[in-house]
Design a protein around this motif. Structure first.
Motif, PDB file in Angstrom:
ATOM      1  N   PRO A  17       5.770  68.970 -60.354  1.00 52.20           N
ATOM      2  CA  PRO A  17       5.732  70.372 -60.787  1.00 52.20           C
ATOM      3  C   PRO A  17       6.796  70.727 -61.816  1.00 52.20           C
ATOM      4  CG  PRO A  17       6.763  70.205 -58.630  1.00 52.20           C
ATOM      5  CD  PRO A  17       6.247  68.834 -58.958  1.00 52.20           C
ATOM      6  N   ASP A  18       7.846  69.899 -61.924  1.00 50.54           N
ATOM      7  CA  ASP A  18       8.992  70.269 -62.748  1.00 50.54           C
ATOM      8  C   ASP A  18       9.084  69.520 -64.067  1.00 50.54           C
ATOM      9  OD1 ASP A  18       9.742  71.972 -60.699  1.00 50.54           O
ATOM     10  OD2 ASP A  18      10.955  70.429 -59.720  1.00 50.54           O
ATOM     11  N   ARG A  19       8.201  68.548 -64.296  1.00 53.30           N
ATOM     12  CA  ARG A  19       8.290  67.798 -65.539  1.00 53.30           C
ATOM     13  C   ARG A  19       6.972  67.101 -65.849  1.00 53.30           C
ATOM     14  NH1 ARG A  19      12.250  62.642 -64.018  1.00 53.30           N
ATOM     15  NH2 ARG A  19      10.763  61.490 -62.737  1.00 53.30           N
ATOM     16  N   SER A  20       6.841  66.665 -67.085  1.00 50.71           N
ATOM     17  CA  SER A  20       5.678  65.909 -67.535  1.00 50.71           C
ATOM     18  C   SER A  20       6.140  64.565 -68.083  1.00 50.71           C
ATOM     19  CB  SER A  20       4.913  66.687 -68.618  1.00 50.71           C
ATOM     20  OG  SER A  20       4.439  67.920 -68.137  1.00 50.71           O
ATOM     21  N   LEU A  21       5.188  63.634 -68.189  1.00 49.86           N
ATOM     22  CA  LEU A  21       5.475  62.319 -68.752  1.00 49.86           C
ATOM     23  C   LEU A  21       4.802  62.223 -70.115  1.00 49.86           C
ATOM     24  CD1 LEU A  21       6.720  59.484 -68.407  1.00 49.86           C
ATOM     25  CD2 LEU A  21       4.525  58.762 -67.411  1.00 49.86           C
ATOM     26  N   LEU A  22       5.603  62.037 -71.157  1.00 46.17           N
ATOM     27  CA  LEU A  22       5.105  61.886 -72.521  1.00 46.17           C
ATOM     28  C   LEU A  22       5.168  60.414 -72.904  1.00 46.17           C
ATOM     29  CD1 LEU A  22       4.354  62.787 -75.439  1.00 46.17           C
ATOM     30  CD2 LEU A  22       6.800  63.260 -75.789  1.00 46.17           C
ATOM     31  N   SER A  23       4.030  59.834 -73.253  1.00 43.08           N
ATOM     32  CA  SER A  23       3.971  58.434 -73.677  1.00 43.08           C
ATOM     33  C   SER A  23       3.540  58.376 -75.134  1.00 43.08           C
ATOM     34  CB  SER A  23       2.974  57.650 -72.811  1.00 43.08           C
ATOM     35  OG  SER A  23       3.345  57.688 -71.447  1.00 43.08           O
ATOM     36  N   VAL A  24       4.308  57.647 -75.935  1.00 42.72           N
ATOM     37  CA  VAL A  24       4.014  57.503 -77.358  1.00 42.72           C
ATOM     38  C   VAL A  24       4.031  56.027 -77.711  1.00 42.72           C
ATOM     39  CG1 VAL A  24       4.683  58.094 -79.716  1.00 42.72           C
ATOM     40  CG2 VAL A  24       5.118  59.716 -77.857  1.00 42.72           C
ATOM     41  N   GLU A  25       2.986  55.566 -78.368  1.00 47.41           N
ATOM     42  CA  GLU A  25       2.927  54.208 -78.893  1.00 47.41           C
ATOM     43  C   GLU A  25       2.602  54.309 -80.378  1.00 47.41           C
ATOM     44  OE1 GLU A  25      -0.147  50.517 -78.414  1.00 47.41           O
ATOM     45  OE2 GLU A  25       0.813  51.217 -76.555  1.00 47.41           O
ATOM     46  N   THR A  26       3.422  53.692 -81.223  1.00 45.67           N
ATOM     47  CA  THR A  26       3.217  53.828 -82.661  1.00 45.67           C
ATOM     48  C   THR A  26       3.898  52.680 -83.394  1.00 45.67           C
ATOM     49  OG1 THR A  26       3.309  55.424 -84.495  1.00 45.67           O
ATOM     50  CG2 THR A  26       5.273  55.226 -83.103  1.00 45.67           C
ATOM     51  N   ALA A  27       3.675  52.618 -84.710  1.00 43.59           N
ATOM     52  CA  ALA A  27       4.331  51.599 -85.534  1.00 43.59           C
ATOM     53  C   ALA A  27       5.844  51.831 -85.541  1.00 43.59           C
ATOM     54  CB  ALA A  27       3.777  51.648 -86.955  1.00 43.59           C
ATOM     55  N   ASP A  28       6.595  50.773 -85.339  1.00 40.20           N
ATOM     56  CA  ASP A  28       8.048  50.898 -85.245  1.00 40.20           C
ATOM     57  C   ASP A  28       8.669  50.993 -86.634  1.00 40.20           C
ATOM     58  OD1 ASP A  28      10.515  51.023 -84.014  1.00 40.20           O
ATOM     59  OD2 ASP A  28      10.792  48.844 -83.999  1.00 40.20           O
ATOM     60  N   GLU A  37      12.274  55.724 -71.438  1.00 35.82           N
ATOM     61  CA  GLU A  37      12.377  54.315 -71.790  1.00 35.82           C
ATOM     62  C   GLU A  37      11.830  54.140 -73.198  1.00 35.82           C
ATOM     63  OE1 GLU A  37       9.877  50.446 -70.475  1.00 35.82           O
ATOM     64  OE2 GLU A  37      11.091  51.310 -68.857  1.00 35.82           O
ATOM     65  N   PHE A  38      12.502  53.304 -73.993  1.00 36.79           N
ATOM     66  CA  PHE A  38      12.064  53.045 -75.361  1.00 36.79           C
ATOM     67  C   PHE A  38      11.962  51.539 -75.549  1.00 36.79           C
ATOM     68  CE2 PHE A  38      12.207  52.691 -79.940  1.00 36.79           C
ATOM     69  CZ  PHE A  38      11.499  53.805 -80.370  1.00 36.79           C
ATOM     70  N   ASP A  39      10.760  51.055 -75.817  1.00 41.34           N
ATOM     71  CA  ASP A  39      10.515  49.623 -75.947  1.00 41.34           C
ATOM     72  C   ASP A  39      10.201  49.263 -77.397  1.00 41.34           C
ATOM     73  OD1 ASP A  39      10.618  49.965 -73.254  1.00 41.34           O
ATOM     74  OD2 ASP A  39       8.605  49.226 -72.823  1.00 41.34           O
ATOM     75  N   THR A  40      10.847  48.222 -77.890  1.00 37.84           N
ATOM     76  CA  THR A  40      10.518  47.640 -79.184  1.00 37.84           C
ATOM     77  C   THR A  40       9.801  46.329 -78.917  1.00 37.84           C
ATOM     78  OG1 THR A  40      12.525  48.599 -80.139  1.00 37.84           O
ATOM     79  CG2 THR A  40      11.451  46.852 -81.387  1.00 37.84           C
ATOM     80  N   GLU A  41       8.548  46.237 -79.310  1.00 37.24           N
ATOM     81  CA  GLU A  41       7.754  45.037 -79.028  1.00 37.24           C
ATOM     82  C   GLU A  41       7.063  44.603 -80.314  1.00 37.24           C
ATOM     83  OE1 GLU A  41       4.153  43.596 -76.032  1.00 37.24           O
ATOM     84  OE2 GLU A  41       5.359  45.356 -75.553  1.00 37.24           O
ATOM     85  N   GLY A  42       7.693  43.688 -81.041  1.00 39.15           N
ATOM     86  CA  GLY A  42       7.115  43.241 -82.304  1.00 39.15           C
ATOM     87  C   GLY A  42       7.050  44.389 -83.305  1.00 39.15           C
ATOM     88  N   LEU A  43       5.836  44.698 -83.761  1.00 37.03           N
ATOM     89  CA  LEU A  43       5.639  45.756 -84.748  1.00 37.03           C
ATOM     90  C   LEU A  43       5.496  47.130 -84.105  1.00 37.03           C
ATOM     91  CD1 LEU A  43       3.018  43.992 -87.075  1.00 37.03           C
ATOM     92  CD2 LEU A  43       5.509  43.956 -87.248  1.00 37.03           C
ATOM     93  N   LEU A  44       5.360  47.160 -82.783  1.00 36.62           N
ATOM     94  CA  LEU A  44       5.110  48.414 -82.076  1.00 36.62           C
ATOM     95  C   LEU A  44       6.359  48.953 -81.392  1.00 36.62           C
ATOM     96  CD1 LEU A  44       1.675  47.897 -80.255  1.00 36.62           C
ATOM     97  CD2 LEU A  44       2.177  49.594 -82.014  1.00 36.62           C
ATOM     98  N   ALA A  45       6.414  50.271 -81.288  1.00 39.96           N
ATOM     99  CA  ALA A  45       7.405  50.945 -80.458  1.00 39.96           C
ATOM    100  C   ALA A  45       6.645  51.708 -79.374  1.00 39.96           C
ATOM    101  CB  ALA A  45       8.257  51.906 -81.277  1.00 39.96           C
ATOM    102  N   LYS A  46       7.135  51.619 -78.144  1.00 33.05           N
ATOM    103  CA  LYS A  46       6.487  52.288 -77.021  1.00 33.05           C
ATOM    104  C   LYS A  46       7.539  53.120 -76.294  1.00 33.05           C
ATOM    105  CE  LYS A  46       3.275  48.415 -76.414  1.00 33.05           C
ATOM    106  NZ  LYS A  46       2.741  47.392 -75.462  1.00 33.05           N
ATOM    107  N   ALA A  47       7.328  54.416 -76.267  1.00 32.70           N
ATOM    108  CA  ALA A  47       8.300  55.331 -75.664  1.00 32.70           C
ATOM    109  C   ALA A  47       7.672  56.085 -74.508  1.00 32.70           C
ATOM    110  CB  ALA A  47       8.819  56.315 -76.710  1.00 32.70           C
TER     111      ALA A  47
END
Length: 288
Positions: free
Chosen positions: A207-218, A241-251
Motif C-alpha cells: 500500500p505504501d510503494r510501487s515497484l518501477l522496472s526499467v530495461e533499456t540500452a545502457d 537495484e541497478f544491473d549492467t548486463e552487456g549492452l543493457l541496463a536493468k533497473a
C-alpha cells in the motif's frame, strides 16, 4: 539497488576524472535520489572520452588464453557477458556490488582500491563460483558516515569505476559492453534500438510503494538520469537495484508518491516520461 588506498594506476581517462570526482563535495541525501550535488558526473558522462591505447597483441577479439580460477590458462573462443549489479535492498547497512565475468580473473584488488579512492570502505567481500561464472560480491559503505551509499551520482561513479577497471584488465569485453562505445578499445558491433530495447513496468508493491522496472540500452550517466526524471515528477525513489548486463541496463526502483503507492494515472505519467526521455539519442540531449 545495486570502494582510501593507493591509486590503482589505471590509464583510463575516465578513471582520472572519477578520482577527481572523489575530491568534490558530495551533497548529503536523506533518501536515495533525493538530491543532486555537483555536475561533475554529468561532465564525466557527456565529455568526449579518450580511447585506450592497446597494442594488437593485447587485444583479444576472439580466441584467447584466459586465466581461470586456479591460475591456469585455457583456450576459449567465447567471451562471457560482463555483469555489474548495484543492490540497495539486500543489506540495510551497506550497498552490495556484484561483479560477474565468467570464470576469468579480474584485478579485484585493484578494483577495491579504486572504489576506496572514491571515499568508500569495503566491509565484506566474498567470491562464489557456479555454472554462470565467478561472482565477486562487495559490501561497501561511505567512509565518512559508515552507512550505505544513497547519492545516485556516487552510485554511478561506483559503476563507472568498476567498468573502467574491467575494460582495463579485460579489453576483450569492450565490444560486449555499451560502455565500449564511450571509453572502450572496441565499440560494440551492434547497437540496440532504444525503442525496441526499452521496457517499463510499474506495479504495486504494497500500500505504501510501487515497484518501477526499467530495461533499456545502457550508457554512461543512465542511473543518475533515471532517478532525476522520476524525482522531477515529485515521485520519491526509496531504494532499488541497478544491473549492467552487456549492452543493457536493468533497473528496479521502489517508488512512492507522498508515502503511497502510485495510482494508475501517475504510473502512466512516469512511464510516458521515461519513454520520452530514453528515446533521446545522446546523453547531452537527455541530461538536464
Amino acid at each position: 539497488m545495486a570502494v582510501a588506498m593507493a591509486s590503482c594506476g589505471c590509464t583510463l581517462g575516465v578513471y582520472t576524472k572519477l578520482a577527481a570526482f572523489e575530491k568534490q563535495p558530495i551533497s548529503k541525501t536523506v533518501s536515495f535520489g533525493s538530491s543532486f550535488g555537483s555536475d561533475t558526473l554529468k561532465h564525466l558522462c557527456t565529455s568526449p572520452k579518450p580511447r585506450l591505447s592497446y597494442s594488437s597483441s593485447t587485444m583479444i577479439p576472439k580466441a584467447s588464453a584466459t586465466a581461470i580460477e586456479d591460475g591456469s590458462y585455457q583456450e576459449t573462443d567465447v567471451v562471457p557477458t560482463p555483469k555489474v549489479i548495484i543492490d540497495q535492498d539486500s543489506d540495510p547497512n551497506a550497498t552490495v556490488v556484484e561483479i560477474t565475468f565468467g570464470n576469468r580473473l579480474g584485478a579485484l584488488l585493484d578494483t577495491m582500491n579504486a572504489l576506496k579512492n572514491l571515499g568508500l570502505n569495503v566491509v565484506k567481500a566474498k567470491v562464489q563460483l557456479d555454472s554462470s561464472g565467478k561472482h565477486n560480491t562487495f559490501s561497501i559503505t561511505k567512509s565518512s558516515t559508515g552507512r550505505k551509499v544513497d547519492d545516485p551520482e556516487l552510485l554511478e561513479a561506483i559503476r563507472l569505476t568498476i567498468i573502467s577497471n574491467l575494460l582495463e584488465y579485460h579489453p576483450e569485453s569492450s565490444a560486449q559492453l555499451a560502455m565500449g562505445e564511450a571509453f572502450g578499445v572496441e565499440a560494440p558491433a551492434q547497437k540496440l534500438d532504444v525503442d525496441i530495447a526499452t521496457r517499463i513496468r510499474i506495479s504495486d508493491d504494497g500500500p505504501d510503494r510501487s515497484l518501477l522496472s526499467v530495461e533499456t540500452a545502457d550508457r554512461p550517466g543512465l542511473l543518475v538520469d533515471l532517478v532525476k526524471i522520476v524525482t522531477d515528477i515529485n515521485v520519491a525513489v526509496e531504494s532499488g537495484e541497478f544491473d549492467t548486463e552487456g549492452l543493457l541496463a536493468k533497473a528496479k526502483f521502489h517508488v512512492n508518491y507522498k508515502n503511497k503507492a502510485l495510482i494508475k494515472p501517475l504510473q502512466q505519467v512516469v512511464a510516458n516520461s521515461l519513454r520520452y526521455f530514453l528515446r533521446r539519442p545522446t546523453t547531452e540531449e537527455s541530461s538536464f
